[in-house]
Design an enzyme around this catalytic site. Structure first.
Site, PDB file in Angstrom:
ATOM      1  N   ASP A 115      -3.357  -1.209  10.244  1.00  0.00           N
ATOM      2  CA  ASP A 115      -3.301  -1.243   8.786  1.00  0.00           C
ATOM      3  C   ASP A 115      -3.911  -2.506   8.188  1.00  0.00           C
ATOM      4  O   ASP A 115      -4.174  -2.556   6.985  1.00  0.00           O
ATOM      5  CB  ASP A 115      -1.842  -1.165   8.296  1.00  0.00           C
TER       6      ASP A 115
ATOM      7  N   LYS B 180       0.849  -1.195   0.000  1.00  0.00           N
ATOM      8  CA  LYS B 180       0.000   0.000   0.000  1.00  0.00           C
ATOM      9  C   LYS B 180       0.878   1.235   0.000  1.00  0.00           C
ATOM     10  O   LYS B 180       2.041   1.231   0.429  1.00  0.00           O
ATOM     11  CB  LYS B 180      -0.940   0.010   1.205  1.00  0.00           C
TER      12      LYS B 180
END
Length: 314
Positions: free
Chosen positions: A138, A13
């Site tokens: 996350d 990401k």
């Protein structure tokens, strides 16, 4: 019955911006960010074990088994689901550790997604994402598998539809400990949040900044050098240098571009001008496993290899 899953991707990401907007009483920082998944991936393989053992082949150097996020994810899912089966996990790493690309969190999410299928649990996405939060702030974004605007400690997610982009990502030869960055007295902790309206348009999603960047650049000369090299490359390409920025708590930095040929030209220009590893990665419209993990067919992504056969321990 499925006995083995091969070639399960765990995408990296990017934080397109990252604002620290406050701090809770328990010490956790309040954040505002946009997550975007990219096609730089680790690859995981899973073999079903009937005897309940959960283990990882080729453990990460310096990481104790009880701290390994893939093992922790599998053990947590087994405990919460009551599943008595086990798994042997193998990880082919491509995402650099300590780079702010979320590799460990993504590996944990892919473990949850794959075991939801391998163990035939049939958990819905919301239940799996709630469990993922216990592994790290996350992890849920990878389980949900979509670009998202995030607040809270990063766990409050609102899906975003973003235009297709290409990113030049530089990985300096250094790992940045996240805890030290957040503990810095120099860290800005009162950034005013942006308004989510309009973030999907053009480059408006990049109008923020990464509040952690100045702390890391001051401490890590190689991150500072990589960022400056990328800014110079941006100027050469006629792109605003301000678009070059750090992701997460570093050490990786990135530059967004609208077309793949332009990204490849920037990569070529950087050759010999930086000691960082230079990668070109495209944005993803969704996690490659998201539909598959919840029992839905998806023609848009290559699915893992499902091997059938007798299920033996060992």
């Amino acid at each position: 019955m499925i006995s083995e899953l091969r070639h399960c991707p765990a995408p990296a990401k990017l934080n397109l911006f990252l604002h620290v907007t406050g701090r809770r009483a328990d010490g956790y920082h309040l954040l505002e960010t946009v997550f975007e998944l990219i096609d730089l991936c680790d690859t995981l393989h899973f073999r079903l074990l009937e005897d309940g053992r959960i283990e990882r082949l080729r453990p990460l150097p310096g990481v104790a088994p009880e701290d390994d996020l893939t093992v922790r994810a599998a053990r947590l899912l087994a405990a919460e689901s009551g599943c008595r089966q086990g798994v042997r996990i193998e990880v082919d790493k491509r995402i650099p550790m300590g780079g702010g690309l979320g590799g460990g969190s993504s590996d944990a999410a892919t473990t949850l997604l794959a075991l939801n299928r391998l163990w035939a649990l049939h958990w819905p996405v919301q239940r799996l994402a709630a469990l993922a939060l216990r592994l790290g702030a996350d992890v849920p974004v990878f389980v949900h598998g979509r670009s998202a605007y995030a607040t809270g400690v990063g766990e409050r997610l609102r899906p975003l539809v973003l235009p297709r982009r290409w990113y030049v990502v530089l990985s300096p030869p250094v790992s940045v400990p996240t805890a030290g960055v957040f503990a810095s007295p120099d860290l800005t902790r009162d950034t005013k949040p942006l308004r989510i309206h309009g973030l999907s348009r053009g480059n408006s999603v990049f109008r923020g900044r990464n509040d952690l960047q100045s702390v890391v650049v001051a401490r890590q000369p190689r991150v500072a050098a990589a960022l400056e090299a990328l800014r110079q490359a941006a100027r050469e390409a006629g792109v605003p240098a301000s678009l070059a920025r750090m992701t997460g708590s570093g050490a990786c930095v990135f530059l967004p571009l609208d077309e793949e040929p332009a990204a490849n030209e920037v990569k070529a220009w950087l050759s010999g001008r930086t000691d960082a590893v230079v990668t070109v990665a495209g944005s993803l419209t969704g996690h490659p496993l998201r539909e598959w993990a919840f029992g839905h067919a998806s023609a848009s992504h290559r699915q893992p290899d499902e091997q059938m056969g007798s299920r033996q321990a060992g």
